[in-house]
Design a protein around this motif. Sequence first.
Motif, PDB file in Angstrom:
ATOM      1  N   ASN A 132      39.565 -45.015  17.920  1.00 53.92           N
ATOM      2  CA  ASN A 132      39.872 -43.632  17.559  1.00 53.92           C
ATOM      3  C   ASN A 132      38.577 -42.977  17.089  1.00 53.92           C
ATOM      4  OD1 ASN A 132      39.470 -44.384  14.834  1.00 53.92           O
ATOM      5  ND2 ASN A 132      41.634 -44.810  14.531  1.00 53.92           N
ATOM      6  N   ALA A 133      38.696 -41.855  16.418  1.00 53.61           N
ATOM      7  CA  ALA A 133      37.507 -41.112  16.001  1.00 53.61           C
ATOM      8  C   ALA A 133      36.614 -41.904  15.044  1.00 53.61           C
ATOM      9  CB  ALA A 133      37.929 -39.795  15.347  1.00 53.61           C
ATOM     10  N   PHE A 134      37.155 -42.879  14.328  1.00 54.27           N
ATOM     11  CA  PHE A 134      36.374 -43.616  13.337  1.00 54.27           C
ATOM     12  C   PHE A 134      36.177 -45.085  13.685  1.00 54.27           C
ATOM     13  CE2 PHE A 134      38.311 -40.012  11.211  1.00 54.27           C
ATOM     14  CZ  PHE A 134      37.174 -39.377  10.740  1.00 54.27           C
ATOM     15  N   HIS A 135      36.886 -45.582  14.666  1.00 54.78           N
ATOM     16  CA  HIS A 135      36.751 -46.972  15.112  1.00 54.78           C
ATOM     17  C   HIS A 135      36.484 -46.936  16.608  1.00 54.78           C
ATOM     18  CE1 HIS A 135      38.350 -48.336  11.287  1.00 54.78           C
ATOM     19  NE2 HIS A 135      39.392 -47.554  11.443  1.00 54.78           N
ATOM     20  N   THR A 136      35.250 -47.243  17.004  1.00 52.72           N
ATOM     21  CA  THR A 136      34.891 -47.124  18.411  1.00 52.72           C
ATOM     22  C   THR A 136      35.364 -48.308  19.250  1.00 52.72           C
ATOM     23  OG1 THR A 136      32.720 -48.069  17.932  1.00 52.72           O
ATOM     24  CG2 THR A 136      32.897 -45.659  17.951  1.00 52.72           C
ATOM     25  N   ASN A 137      35.708 -49.421  18.608  1.00 55.51           N
ATOM     26  CA  ASN A 137      36.155 -50.611  19.331  1.00 55.51           C
ATOM     27  C   ASN A 137      37.545 -51.019  18.856  1.00 55.51           C
ATOM     28  OD1 ASN A 137      33.601 -50.849  20.618  1.00 55.51           O
ATOM     29  ND2 ASN A 137      32.797 -51.885  18.819  1.00 55.51           N
TER      30      ASN A 137
ATOM     31  N   THR B 129      34.056 -55.925  17.571  1.00 56.33           N
ATOM     32  CA  THR B 129      32.722 -56.249  18.057  1.00 56.33           C
ATOM     33  C   THR B 129      31.716 -55.270  17.457  1.00 56.33           C
ATOM     34  OG1 THR B 129      33.159 -54.933  20.042  1.00 56.33           O
ATOM     35  CG2 THR B 129      33.452 -57.316  20.224  1.00 56.33           C
ATOM     36  N   ASP B 130      30.519 -55.801  17.169  1.00 56.70           N
ATOM     37  CA  ASP B 130      29.451 -54.941  16.661  1.00 56.70           C
ATOM     38  C   ASP B 130      28.646 -54.387  17.837  1.00 56.70           C
ATOM     39  OD1 ASP B 130      27.731 -56.995  17.468  1.00 56.70           O
ATOM     40  OD2 ASP B 130      27.311 -57.668  15.427  1.00 56.70           O
ATOM     41  N   ASP B 131      27.557 -53.695  17.544  1.00 56.62           N
ATOM     42  CA  ASP B 131      26.751 -53.051  18.589  1.00 56.62           C
ATOM     43  C   ASP B 131      26.155 -54.045  19.577  1.00 56.62           C
ATOM     44  OD1 ASP B 131      27.306 -50.576  17.517  1.00 56.62           O
ATOM     45  OD2 ASP B 131      25.464 -50.512  16.309  1.00 56.62           O
TER      46      ASP B 131
ATOM     47  N   ASP C 207      40.957 -45.770   5.222  1.00 57.19           N
ATOM     48  CA  ASP C 207      41.052 -45.412   6.647  1.00 57.19           C
ATOM     49  C   ASP C 207      42.003 -44.238   6.837  1.00 57.19           C
ATOM     50  OD1 ASP C 207      39.264 -47.391   7.312  1.00 57.19           O
ATOM     51  OD2 ASP C 207      40.753 -48.713   8.246  1.00 57.19           O
ATOM     52  N   PHE C 208      43.150 -44.273   6.149  1.00 60.39           N
ATOM     53  CA  PHE C 208      44.106 -43.162   6.237  1.00 60.39           C
ATOM     54  C   PHE C 208      43.439 -41.861   5.787  1.00 60.39           C
ATOM     55  CE2 PHE C 208      46.992 -40.322   3.996  1.00 60.39           C
ATOM     56  CZ  PHE C 208      47.889 -40.013   5.016  1.00 60.39           C
ATOM     57  N   ALA C 209      42.737 -41.918   4.673  1.00 62.17           N
ATOM     58  CA  ALA C 209      42.079 -40.725   4.138  1.00 62.17           C
ATOM     59  C   ALA C 209      41.040 -40.192   5.113  1.00 62.17           C
ATOM     60  CB  ALA C 209      41.438 -41.040   2.790  1.00 62.17           C
ATOM     61  N   GLN C 210      40.236 -41.082   5.672  1.00 60.50           N
ATOM     62  CA  GLN C 210      39.189 -40.673   6.598  1.00 60.50           C
ATOM     63  C   GLN C 210      39.796 -40.016   7.839  1.00 60.50           C
ATOM     64  OE1 GLN C 210      36.705 -43.906   7.941  1.00 60.50           O
ATOM     65  NE2 GLN C 210      34.988 -42.538   8.320  1.00 60.50           N
ATOM     66  N   LEU C 211      40.861 -40.587   8.371  1.00 62.15           N
ATOM     67  CA  LEU C 211      41.497 -40.027   9.568  1.00 62.15           C
ATOM     68  C   LEU C 211      42.202 -38.693   9.306  1.00 62.15           C
ATOM     69  CD1 LEU C 211      42.969 -43.261  11.170  1.00 62.15           C
ATOM     70  CD2 LEU C 211      41.254 -41.753  12.181  1.00 62.15           C
ATOM     71  N   ASN C 212      42.563 -38.449   8.047  1.00 59.31           N
ATOM     72  CA  ASN C 212      43.329 -37.254   7.723  1.00 59.31           C
ATOM     73  C   ASN C 212      42.576 -36.255   6.849  1.00 59.31           C
ATOM     74  OD1 ASN C 212      46.171 -37.717   8.868  1.00 59.31           O
ATOM     75  ND2 ASN C 212      45.627 -39.674   7.947  1.00 59.31           N
TER      76      ASN C 212
END
Length: 191
Positions: free
Chosen positions: A168-173, A37-39, A56-61
């Motif tokens: 998680n830290a990069f996916h709010t939904n 879902t968007d805002d 996504d893996f890189a961003q999380l790590n």
Amino acid sequence: MKIDKLLLMIGVALTFAASAVAQNQLQITITGQCATTDDSGRITSKPLNNKSLLSDFAQLNGVTNTSWLALAYHLGGNDLGDTIDVINRTNGGRISTLFGLYFGEDFGRLSLLSGSKRQMQRIEYIYTDQNSHSLGSVVLTNYFYLNSDGSTNKTYILGQMQYLVLPNAFHTNTQVCTATFTTLKPWTFSQ
């Protein structure tokens, strides 16, 4: 930057084990989409593919450069079953497991094997590092190529997967992801 160096050291340390592992690591191409879902609360989709999974893996790590990373389908990746892993593309060292494909034959479940033993279909459950329970499932079709003595000399795999990505830290939904994948030839690495 520190995680890049740590991952690189791990990849180098795994070089010696990689040659044996590489025989069970297949190149994989994943395509699909994730809905969230968007805002404003509307359901929207974004592409899902090898590049987005590695990003996504890189961003999380905390990895800033993904050029040395790739995805591999790892036959018998661990004691529980097959895995889809992030690997060091130069030596095959496993950096992380993105998806564990487990428990398809537990509790009386069975795979479907053709009479020629050249094709098998089964359902496996998808595990990620986000939860200790499965977050989805995958329908796998394995094609086995046999040599003259009847033993398998090559495996080709098609998959249809659906799974959740929890916030998680990069996916709010929450995300609901669907994808297909195919494996290609085995990875080969220079020694």
